[in-house]
Motif scaffolding. Structure first.
Motif, PDB file in Angstrom:
ATOM      1  N   ARG A   1       3.193   1.436  -6.248  1.00  0.00           N
ATOM      2  CA  ARG A   1       2.833   1.795  -7.783  1.00  0.00           C
ATOM      3  C   ARG A   1       4.178   1.714  -8.595  1.00  0.00           C
ATOM      4  NH1 ARG A   1      -2.139  -1.216  -9.341  1.00  0.00           N
ATOM      5  NH2 ARG A   1      -2.081   0.125 -11.979  1.00  0.00           N
TER       6      ARG A   1
ATOM      7  N   HIS B   1       1.074  -7.590  -6.661  1.00  0.00           N
ATOM      8  CA  HIS B   1      -0.229  -6.537  -6.169  1.00  0.00           C
ATOM      9  C   HIS B   1      -0.061  -5.653  -5.769  1.00  0.00           C
ATOM     10  CE1 HIS B   1      -3.973  -5.442  -6.390  1.00  0.00           C
ATOM     11  NE2 HIS B   1      -3.410  -5.147  -5.036  1.00  0.00           N
TER      12      HIS B   1
ATOM     13  N   ASP C   1      -4.727   0.311  -5.751  1.00  0.00           N
ATOM     14  CA  ASP C   1      -4.545   1.501  -6.683  1.00  0.00           C
ATOM     15  C   ASP C   1      -4.902   3.022  -6.760  1.00  0.00           C
ATOM     16  OD1 ASP C   1      -7.499   1.162  -7.308  1.00  0.00           O
ATOM     17  OD2 ASP C   1      -6.989   0.168  -9.571  1.00  0.00           O
TER      18      ASP C   1
HETATM   19 MG    MG Z   1      -4.715  -3.406 -10.083  1.00  0.00          MG
END
Ligand code: MG
Ligand code: DAT
Length: 151
Positions: A87, A117, A120
């Protein structure tokens, strides 16, 4: 015990813009292990399942259309802390808020064309890996550089 996995996907804009090599290289150089990789034309049902938590959002139909608008590159990367680290490599959802040096910060402007992408949470890493790689499974292999990455 299997270590943490992130499902990372280069979206159709990233593929069309020729960013695949640069993006994969960032994860390789960081030291994470590639466990799955494919070029894939996403069926609508797969995109809908992947983004099912966003079903009520006004942008959901456009998001699903975008993901299915051309081939994506599906990847699974494994390693300690890979979900949070991926991330960080990817940058903030809105590319105008992404730091330079991140993938979105370097390559994107709009949230609806944000190139990549990344899962998460570790739970979503498992969930999304199952959606996109399912029964084909992942490849188990031993990278020879492990002693140079792990103490
Ligand atoms: Mg997401
Ligand atoms: P991320 O991809 O950073 O995990 P997310 O899970 O909140 O972000 O949303 C998934 C995708 O949906 C995101 O990459 C782009 C799109 N999206 C999110 N918020 C949006 C918005 N406000 N307008 C348009 N598209 C949006």
């Amino acid at each position: 015990v299997r270590s943490e996995m992130s499902y990372v996907m280069i979206k159709p804009d990233g593929v069309q813009r020729g960013l695949v090599g640069d993006i994969i290289s960032r994860f390789e150089r960081k030291g994470f292990q590639l466990k799955g990789l494919k070029l894939y034309q996403t069926p609508q049902a797969v995109a809908e399942e992947h983004y099912k938590d966003l079903k009520e959002k006004p942008f959901y139909p456009a998001l699903v259309g975008y993901i299915c608008s051309g081939p994506v590159v599906c990847m699974v990367w494994e390693g300690k802390g890979v979900v949070a680290s991926a991330r960080k490599l990817i940058g903030a959802t809105n590319p105008l808020a992404s730091e330079p040096g991140t993938i979105r910060g370097d390559f994107a402007i709009e949230v609806g064309r944000n190139v990549i992408h990344g899962s998460d949470s570790p739970e979503n890493g498992e969930r999304e890996t199952a959606i996109w790689f399912g029964s084909e499974g992942l490849v188990e292999w031993t990278p020879t550089m492990t002693p140079w990455l792990k103490e």
